[in-house]
Design an enzyme around this catalytic site. Structure first.
Site, PDB file in Angstrom:
ATOM      1  N   LYS A  80       2.195   6.566   2.001  1.00 58.92           N
ATOM      2  CA  LYS A  80       0.694   5.877   2.606  1.00 58.92           C
ATOM      3  C   LYS A  80       0.041   5.998   3.874  1.00 58.92           C
ATOM      4  O   LYS A  80       1.785   5.736   4.382  1.00 58.92           O
ATOM      5  CB  LYS A  80       1.136   4.556   1.971  1.00 58.92           C
ATOM      6  CG  LYS A  80      -0.055   3.375   1.623  1.00 58.92           C
ATOM      7  CD  LYS A  80       0.650   2.423   1.365  1.00 58.92           C
ATOM      8  CE  LYS A  80      -0.447   1.241   1.372  1.00 58.92           C
ATOM      9  NZ  LYS A  80       0.495  -0.140   1.192  1.00 58.92           N
ATOM     10  N   SER A 155      -2.939  -2.184  -2.387  1.00 52.99           N
ATOM     11  CA  SER A 155      -3.216  -1.146  -1.417  1.00 52.99           C
ATOM     12  C   SER A 155      -3.390   0.433  -1.489  1.00 52.99           C
ATOM     13  O   SER A 155      -3.400   1.097  -0.823  1.00 52.99           O
ATOM     14  CB  SER A 155      -3.280  -1.522  -0.118  1.00 52.99           C
ATOM     15  OG  SER A 155      -1.922  -1.860   0.315  1.00 52.99           O
ATOM     16  N   SER A 179       0.104  -4.996  -4.038  1.00 49.89           N
ATOM     17  CA  SER A 179       0.031  -3.491  -3.693  1.00 49.89           C
ATOM     18  C   SER A 179       0.838  -1.803  -4.200  1.00 49.89           C
ATOM     19  O   SER A 179      -0.091  -1.242  -4.114  1.00 49.89           O
ATOM     20  CB  SER A 179      -0.216  -3.542  -1.611  1.00 49.89           C
ATOM     21  OG  SER A 179      -0.899  -4.045  -1.726  1.00 49.89           O
TER      22      SER A 179
END
Length: 469
Positions: A80, A155, A179
């Protein structure tokens, strides 16, 4: 063979590489080709890591020379883009950080590399990793590979979409309230939020509120997240929240399924309504665990029904987060996307409400302590509804209109309390979208959540399904 490679889990790839049945170069090329094929439609990958193919060639040479191989030797992985990667763009989903290249890897990234894994790419987050939908001004919107009109969540939405679409077998995401687990549920993969502090947050931004942030592995199998967890966990001498050597685990470990006590709840379960298809999926998972030999029974935890965990988390994290956002956005107001703008515009939580929120967390912790005296694990929804179409709009769940942020209602309690919780697919909605279930266990009993998930995976009706993209 390429189709087979991109559908393999990381553990299988590592096994075949070690047995010289699969070349690390062949593995890397298959994933690079897959990225070129589908990423233009999904937009999960935002930066390619220079030198991945050269690293695969070195990995192949190591195999041929009978060198000692790590447990993930030659396996590509993605990260990420809120997590630092040395020499590779880490732009945090914001034009404010455009062109930013860290000098060092985040601790968890360095540990996966040390195990032989090869960084292939960075994946899209929402701005500053703060939203339930993965979209931003810098790298745009990520689509759900099961249906491009739908969101993969946030996220860690880019990470989950990349893994689900076969662009990566293994990834690193992060989780504040949903997330990691929510995107895993929306895209049909596995995401694991271990006990708070198990994974060092060194190299993750933002660092606040660090008492709620978690880093965790994402993959297509439970054994992959278990392996990655074993490699990533443990103190690093830099993160003051990083706790406990990996060997200290109070979970059930290899205990017989007949000794594992699982309580399950679906509705009423958490604060607000739950989609009937999600309820049915949790019930099916409970039935499957019962058939697998676990001691399973339906339970009620009134504190979950009565606590608006989303509001509690917002009240606690907002005052810690805003000063950091004010600092980095000063002079860049035109480059701020939706959620950061919302945080910056929200007044401080009144001190009375802040204290009440802290007390609500204490009540949650006390209730879970009592619950885990009687049960080893809790089976429940990950999200109250499957993935939704793009755009943060209100929706109707079982006749009740709710905010899109209601998606966090079943994950926030475990973030507030720092308990381990795992998300995995066990069902499919009427329109073909994945439906996940969540398995939580007591603090430091991370092996319990992994064991129950492994049992459930063996009997899953949706195991080995892949999006036709």
């Amino acid at each position: 063979m390429t189709d087979n490679i991109i559908q393999m889990d990381a553990s299988r790839i590592a096994e075949l590489v070690a047995d010289r049945e699969l070349s690390p170069v062949e593995v890397m090329k298959a994933h690079l080709d897959r990225i070129a094929e589908v990423n233009p439609k999904v937009n999960a990958i935002v930066t390619m890591a220079d030198g991945a193919l050269d690293a695969a060639k070195k990995a192949e040479a190591a195999v041929k020379s009978d060198a000692r191989l790590g447990p993930l030797h030659g396996v590509p992985f993605t990260v990420k883009d809120g997590i630092d990667t040395a020499g590779v763009l880490t732009q945090r989903g914001s034009p404010i950080f455009k062109g930013r290249v860290p000098d060092t890897d985040a601790t968890v990234v360095a540990r996966l590399k040390a195990a032989g894994a090869i960084l292939i790419a960075k994946t899209n987050p929402p701005e500053f990793s703060y939203s339930i939908e993965t979209d931003n001004f810098l790298t745009g919107r990520t689509n759900n590979p099961w249906n491009l009109d739908y969101t993969p969540g946030g996220s860690s939405g880019g990470e989950s979409a990349a893994i689900a679409a076969g662009m990566s077998p293994l990834g690193v995401g992060s989780d504040l309230s949903i997330s990691l687990r929510g995107p895993a549920a929306h895209t049909g993969i596995v995401g694991f939020k271990a006990t708070h502090g198990r994974m060092p947050m060194t190299g993750h931004w933002p660092r606040v509120p660090r008492r709620f942030w978690h880093i965790g592995p994402m993959a297509r199998s439970v054994r992959d997240v278990a392996l990655a967890y074993s490699l990533m966990a443990g103190p690093d001498g830099a993160d003051g929240f990083s706790i406990s050597p990996l060997g200290f685990d109070t979970g059930v470990g290899t205990t017989s399924p007949h000794q594992v006590r699982v309580g399950w709840l679906a509705s009423p379960g958490f604060f607000g309504p739950t989609d009937p298809e999600v309820i049915a999926t949790v019930k099916a998972a409970a039935h499957a665990l019962n058939n697998a030999g676990c001691q399973v029974e339906e339970v009620r935890l009134p504190v979950l029904e009565q606590t608006d965990a989303n509001t509690v988390l917002w009240q606690l994290q907002q005052m810690e987060t805003r000063p950091e956002f004010e600092k980095v956005t000063a002079g860049h107001e035109a480059q701020i996307f939706r959620h950061a703008k919302l945080i910056l515009e929200t007044p401080d939580t009144p001190i009375g409400d802040f204290v009440a929120a802290e007390q609500a967390v204490e009540r949650l912790r006390d209730s879970f302590v009592e619950y885990f005296q009687r049960y080893d694990a809790l089976l429940c929804p990950v999200t109250p509804f499957p993935a939704t179409k793009h755009g943060l709009a209100d929706l109707v769940i079982d006749g009740e209109t709710v905010s899109p942020f209601h998606v966090m209602s079943a994950t926030s309690p475990f973030s507030l309390t720092g308990m381990p919780a795992l998300s995995m697919r066990f069902g499919t909605s009427h329109d073909g979208l994945p439906i996940g279930v969540q398995i939580a266990s007591a603090w430091l009993a991370d092996s319990t959540a992994l064991k129950v998930a492994s049992l459930l995976e063996e009997v899953s009706p949706v195991r080995n399904l892949h999006p036709a993209i």
